[in-house]
Design a protein around this motif. Structure first.
Motif, PDB file in Angstrom:
ATOM      1  N   GLY A  57       0.825  -1.203   0.000  1.00 15.45           N
ATOM      2  CA  GLY A  57       0.000   0.000   0.000  1.00 15.45           C
ATOM      3  C   GLY A  57       0.856   1.249   0.000  1.00 15.45           C
ATOM      4  N   LEU A  58       0.321   2.323  -0.569  1.00 22.83           N
ATOM      5  CA  LEU A  58       1.047   3.575  -0.691  1.00 22.83           C
ATOM      6  C   LEU A  58       0.107   4.735  -0.440  1.00 22.83           C
ATOM      7  CD1 LEU A  58       3.829   4.769  -1.556  1.00 22.83           C
ATOM      8  CD2 LEU A  58       2.930   4.884  -3.870  1.00 22.83           C
ATOM      9  N   THR A  59       0.527   5.689   0.383  1.00 18.32           N
ATOM     10  CA  THR A  59      -0.281   6.862   0.698  1.00 18.32           C
ATOM     11  C   THR A  59       0.567   8.109   0.540  1.00 18.32           C
ATOM     12  OG1 THR A  59      -1.582   5.605   2.300  1.00 18.32           O
ATOM     13  CG2 THR A  59      -1.711   7.989   2.448  1.00 18.32           C
ATOM     14  N   GLN A  60      -0.047   9.170  -0.003  1.00 19.32           N
ATOM     15  CA  GLN A  60       0.646  10.443  -0.162  1.00 19.32           C
ATOM     16  C   GLN A  60      -0.201  11.540   0.457  1.00 19.32           C
ATOM     17  OE1 GLN A  60       1.650  11.539  -4.238  1.00 19.32           O
ATOM     18  NE2 GLN A  60       3.647  12.163  -3.484  1.00 19.32           N
ATOM     19  N   GLN A  61       0.456  12.466   1.167  1.00 21.68           N
ATOM     20  CA  GLN A  61      -0.258  13.429   1.979  1.00 21.68           C
ATOM     21  C   GLN A  61       0.386  14.806   1.896  1.00 21.68           C
ATOM     22  OE1 GLN A  61      -2.989  12.729   4.557  1.00 21.68           O
ATOM     23  NE2 GLN A  61      -3.082  14.854   3.955  1.00 21.68           N
ATOM     24  N   GLU A  62      -0.456  15.849   1.723  1.00 15.12           N
ATOM     25  CA  GLU A  62       0.045  17.221   1.839  1.00 15.12           C
ATOM     26  C   GLU A  62       0.301  17.540   3.311  1.00 15.12           C
ATOM     27  OE1 GLU A  62      -1.875  20.352  -0.769  1.00 15.12           O
ATOM     28  OE2 GLU A  62      -3.335  18.743  -0.889  1.00 15.12           O
ATOM     29  N   ARG A  63       1.111  18.600   3.547  1.00 12.99           N
ATOM     30  CA  ARG A  63       1.483  18.973   4.916  1.00 12.99           C
ATOM     31  C   ARG A  63       1.194  20.454   5.125  1.00 12.99           C
ATOM     32  NH1 ARG A  63       5.561  16.392   7.519  1.00 12.99           N
ATOM     33  NH2 ARG A  63       6.627  18.335   7.945  1.00 12.99           N
ATOM     34  N   TRP A 117      -4.833  -8.328  25.737  1.00 14.50           N
ATOM     35  CA  TRP A 117      -5.283  -9.719  25.690  1.00 14.50           C
ATOM     36  C   TRP A 117      -4.101 -10.683  25.573  1.00 14.50           C
ATOM     37  CZ3 TRP A 117     -10.075 -11.405  26.700  1.00 14.50           C
ATOM     38  CH2 TRP A 117     -11.119 -10.478  26.644  1.00 14.50           C
ATOM     39  N   ASP A 118      -3.019 -10.223  24.937  1.00 16.61           N
ATOM     40  CA  ASP A 118      -1.791 -11.022  24.819  1.00 16.61           C
ATOM     41  C   ASP A 118      -2.090 -12.432  24.299  1.00 16.61           C
ATOM     42  OD1 ASP A 118       0.922 -11.468  24.946  1.00 16.61           O
ATOM     43  OD2 ASP A 118       0.899 -12.107  27.041  1.00 16.61           O
ATOM     44  N   ASP A 119      -2.912 -12.495  23.236  1.00 20.80           N
ATOM     45  CA  ASP A 119      -3.318 -13.791  22.704  1.00 20.80           C
ATOM     46  C   ASP A 119      -2.620 -14.133  21.388  1.00 20.80           C
ATOM     47  OD1 ASP A 119      -4.473 -11.893  21.125  1.00 20.80           O
ATOM     48  OD2 ASP A 119      -6.528 -12.635  21.311  1.00 20.80           O
ATOM     49  N   GLY A 120      -1.589 -13.367  21.040  1.00 21.16           N
ATOM     50  CA  GLY A 120      -0.858 -13.637  19.812  1.00 21.16           C
ATOM     51  C   GLY A 120      -1.519 -13.084  18.565  1.00 21.16           C
ATOM     52  N   ASN A 121      -2.685 -12.472  18.708  1.00 21.83           N
ATOM     53  CA  ASN A 121      -3.384 -11.890  17.561  1.00 21.83           C
ATOM     54  C   ASN A 121      -3.342 -10.366  17.677  1.00 21.83           C
ATOM     55  OD1 ASN A 121      -4.840 -11.797  15.194  1.00 21.83           O
ATOM     56  ND2 ASN A 121      -6.823 -11.946  16.216  1.00 21.83           N
ATOM     57  N   SER A 122      -3.509  -9.694  16.565  1.00 17.14           N
ATOM     58  CA  SER A 122      -3.528  -8.229  16.578  1.00 17.14           C
ATOM     59  C   SER A 122      -4.510  -7.731  15.535  1.00 17.14           C
ATOM     60  CB  SER A 122      -2.128  -7.663  16.301  1.00 17.14           C
ATOM     61  OG  SER A 122      -1.629  -8.141  15.065  1.00 17.14           O
ATOM     62  N   LEU A 123      -5.049  -6.546  15.775  1.00 14.69           N
ATOM     63  CA  LEU A 123      -6.042  -5.978  14.870  1.00 14.69           C
ATOM     64  C   LEU A 123      -5.423  -5.655  13.516  1.00 14.69           C
ATOM     65  CD1 LEU A 123      -7.902  -3.522  17.273  1.00 14.69           C
ATOM     66  CD2 LEU A 123      -8.720  -5.741  16.450  1.00 14.69           C
ATOM     67  N   GLY A 153      -5.302   2.107   5.438  1.00 15.82           N
ATOM     68  CA  GLY A 153      -4.771   1.018   4.610  1.00 15.82           C
ATOM     69  C   GLY A 153      -3.833   0.142   5.405  1.00 15.82           C
ATOM     70  N   GLY A 154      -3.542  -1.023   4.859  1.00 15.57           N
ATOM     71  CA  GLY A 154      -2.611  -1.908   5.537  1.00 15.57           C
ATOM     72  C   GLY A 154      -2.512  -3.263   4.861  1.00 15.57           C
ATOM     73  N   VAL A 155      -1.648  -4.093   5.417  1.00 16.43           N
ATOM     74  CA  VAL A 155      -1.420  -5.446   4.905  1.00 16.43           C
ATOM     75  C   VAL A 155      -1.337  -6.388   6.101  1.00 16.43           C
ATOM     76  CG1 VAL A 155       0.049  -6.940   3.506  1.00 16.43           C
ATOM     77  CG2 VAL A 155      -0.077  -4.499   2.981  1.00 16.43           C
ATOM     78  N   LYS A 156      -2.097  -7.477   6.049  1.00 16.92           N
ATOM     79  CA  LYS A 156      -2.040  -8.494   7.099  1.00 16.92           C
ATOM     80  C   LYS A 156      -2.261  -9.868   6.475  1.00 16.92           C
ATOM     81  CE  LYS A 156      -3.981  -9.946  11.524  1.00 16.92           C
ATOM     82  NZ  LYS A 156      -5.026  -9.739  12.549  1.00 16.92           N
ATOM     83  N   ASN A 157      -1.380 -10.785   6.793  1.00 18.23           N
ATOM     84  CA  ASN A 157      -1.452 -12.156   6.270  1.00 18.23           C
ATOM     85  C   ASN A 157      -1.533 -12.175   4.742  1.00 18.23           C
ATOM     86  OD1 ASN A 157      -1.475 -13.107   8.936  1.00 18.23           O
ATOM     87  ND2 ASN A 157      -3.717 -13.022   9.037  1.00 18.23           N
ATOM     88  N   ILE A 230       3.488   0.739   3.145  1.00 19.17           N
ATOM     89  CA  ILE A 230       3.260  -0.328   4.113  1.00 19.17           C
ATOM     90  C   ILE A 230       3.214  -1.672   3.394  1.00 19.17           C
ATOM     91  CG2 ILE A 230       0.732  -0.030   4.041  1.00 19.17           C
ATOM     92  CD1 ILE A 230       0.818  -0.772   7.103  1.00 19.17           C
ATOM     93  N   THR A 231       3.993  -2.623   3.910  1.00 23.61           N
ATOM     94  CA  THR A 231       4.057  -3.983   3.365  1.00 23.61           C
ATOM     95  C   THR A 231       4.030  -4.965   4.536  1.00 23.61           C
ATOM     96  OG1 THR A 231       6.473  -4.072   3.422  1.00 23.61           O
ATOM     97  CG2 THR A 231       5.466  -3.149   1.425  1.00 23.61           C
ATOM     98  N   GLU A 232       4.139  -6.239   4.235  1.00 20.56           N
ATOM     99  CA  GLU A 232       4.209  -7.255   5.288  1.00 20.56           C
ATOM    100  C   GLU A 232       5.440  -7.050   6.171  1.00 20.56           C
ATOM    101  OE1 GLU A 232       2.263  -9.427   6.423  1.00 20.56           O
ATOM    102  OE2 GLU A 232       1.209 -10.585   4.911  1.00 20.56           O
TER     103      GLU A 232
END
Length: 263
Positions: A57-63, A117-123, A153-157, A230-232
């Protein structure tokens, strides 16, 4: 901040702020008018464009942020609006900067609660995006909206995700999204030139083309940008850099040529 309806009688006039509110001279709360700063927006012209490709994923933002400035000049030109959310997600925002800070506080609490929760999973990005749609819609129903348009945006699994949500909770997923004027001027370019197997370099060039198109059409915009990838493997947010521009187009030199009713 508040304004107080004062009693002209010196006899009953409290001698301190504490006495105004808690002592014998306490006022009816109906007489206190609070300023709702979140509904007096500071700035709402920044655009955020994002796309996904073969790399992630790629994001571009003005400042920039306007604020209480002279005329239409920009007061702050180095405000970051790209933030990491947890391990797998990235958020970008246009709109009111203080409301965006409030959203980031909500997200910090969400990620902290999830980590406890410390269950090894994350949002992942899909869960965070769904959470944001509920937050924005909830505040809209209270007639006290968070004055932002968000890109998440993001990448998971191995699954790439990109979504958008407006200040009233309107949300959708797509391969490319934009906020503000980007919805009108950048999305047509993205629809025409985006493809699924874009490389990182091609994605940057495409988003720069979109932002340049927006820059030429907004007299108050600045040409400073940030790129987030953002990548894996993780997330990187670039240092601010200036977009190269060209101002010698014939239409810029004499914009009224051929215009009906012009001098």
């Amino acid at each position: 901040m508040y304004s107080l309806a004062q009693n002209e009688s010196k006899e009953n006039t409290p001698t301190s702020k504490r006495e105004w509110l808690t002592g014998s001279g306490a006022l009816d709360m109906d007489l206190i008018t609070y300023n709702q700063k979140t509904q007096q927006i500071v700035y709402d012209r920044v655009c955020c464009d994002a796309s996904v490709g073969g790399f992630g994923g790629l994001t571009q933002q003005e400042r920039e942020v306007g604020g209480r400035s002279y005329g239409s000049t920009i007061r702050y030109k180095s405000v970051e609006r790209l933030k990491q959310v947890g391990k797998h997600s990235l958020i970008g925002a246009s709109g009111e900067i203080s409301d965006f800070q409030e959203i980031l506080r909500y997200l910090d609490e969400l990620i902290l609660h999830d980590n406890m929760w410390d269950d090894g999973n994350s949002l992942g990005p899909k869960e965070v995006h769904n959470y944001l749609t509920r937050v924005m819609y909830n505040r809209r129903n209270k007639f006290d909206p968070l004055w932002n348009s968000l890109v998440l945006g993001g990448v998971k699994n191995g699954q790439k995700y990109l979504g958008s949500v407006s200040m009233i909770g309107v949300h959708f997923e797509d391969d490319h999204v934009a906020t503000g004027f980007g919805n009108h001027l950048a999305r047509p370019i993205l629809r025409e030139e985006w493809r699924e197997d874009l490389t990182f370099e091609e994605g940057v060039k495409l988003l720069e083309k979109c932002m340049r198109n927006l820059l030429y059409r907004d007299r108050s915009a600045v040409n400073k940008l940030q790129i987030a990838k953002i990548t894996e493997e993780g997330l990187t947010i670039s240092e601010p850099y200036s977009l190269k521009t060209f101002w010698n187009f014939a239409a810029f030199q004499n914009p009224t040529v051929g215009a009906e009713g012009s001098w």
